[in-house]
Design an enzyme around this catalytic site. Structure first.
Site: not given
Ligand code: SAM
Length: 217
Positions: A62
């Site tokens: 993000s």
């Molecule tokens: N906070 C992270 C960082 O600092 O890099 C960014 C995260 S990214 C915007 C969103 C993440 O949520 C992705 O890695 C994606 O694979 C994960 N995600 C999506 N659906 C999910 C779920 N149901 N459970 C766990 N992770 C999930």
């Protein structure tokens, strides 16, 4: 010597403080954590840009301001147990680990989870537990949590996450449609699951939460 220190300081001034983030502990954590080491080497010179960046698997780290905004809203003082849904690169996880007692983070993509584990171990963030799975269900064995952060967008607030929030706890989550969402801060006011204060933190665009309370892949 961290050659990116100056870029981090500039990021804090121009992107984070300039947009109204004031929590001194959040600012200190973002000054401390080397964001450039949580992304692919090929993008290292963009690490402190005012934007999200790709981290593989069609996912993103993000934008720094969004990390600051969400973290500030969690109101961490140092003793909390925090649940994070969407470990991604592990950058937000490291910020949380600087600010809380224990962090539980769930990521559905195993490759991202193991990459994050490695970098978090490298910086001795031993107060972080990472699980591969669908974060829609929360982490029941470790509940209740004083703070929950969801870094992927859901159509609605997942019921399990509200159930696993301590009374007085804060949940920060983007909800809306797949393309554009609103970032919300929910505060659980009592044992009654409907007794929730809901604050609008503004418009946002997140990758989708995939799973039980999210969308299909
Ligand atoms: N906070 C992270 C960082 O600092 O890099 C960014 C995260 S990214 C915007 C969103 C993440 O949520 C992705 O890695 C994606 O694979 C994960 N995600 C999506 N659906 C999910 C779920 N149901 N459970 C766990 N992770 C999930």
């Amino acid at each position: 010597m961290d050659r990116f220190r100056k870029q981090r300081a500039r990021m804090l001034e121009t992107q984070v403080k300039a947009r109204g983030i004031t929590d001194a502990r959040v600012l200190k954590a973002m000054e401390t954590v080397p964001r450039h080491l949580f992304i692919d080497e090929g993008l290292i010179n963009q690490a402190y840009n005012d934007s999200p960046l790709p981290i593989g698997g069609n996912q993103t780290i993000s934008q720094p301001y969004i990390v600051a905004l969400m973290t500030q809203a969690l109101e961490l003082k140092g003793k909390e147990r925090v649940l994070e849904i969407g470990t991604g690169s592990g950058y937000q996880t490291a910020i949380l680990a600087e600010l809380a007692d224990k962090v539980f983070s769930i990521e559905r993509i195993a490759a991202l989870a193991s990459q994050s584990r490695k970098i978090l171990d490298r910086f001795n963030y031993y107060n972080v537990a990472i699980m591969v799975g669908d974060g829609s269900y929360g982490w029941r064995e470790e509940a209740p949590f004083d703070a929950i952060i969801t870094t992927a967008a859901a159509p609605d607030v997942p019921r399990y996450l509200v159930e696993q929030l301590a009374v007085g706890g804060r949940l920060v989550i983007p909800t809306g449609d797949r393309d554009v969402q609103t970032l919300y801060k929910l505060t659980r006011l009592s044992e009654n699951l409907n007794d929730i204060k809901k604050e609008d933190l503004g418009g946002c665009r997140f990758v989708s939460l995939i799973g039980e309370s999210g969308w299909k892949e």
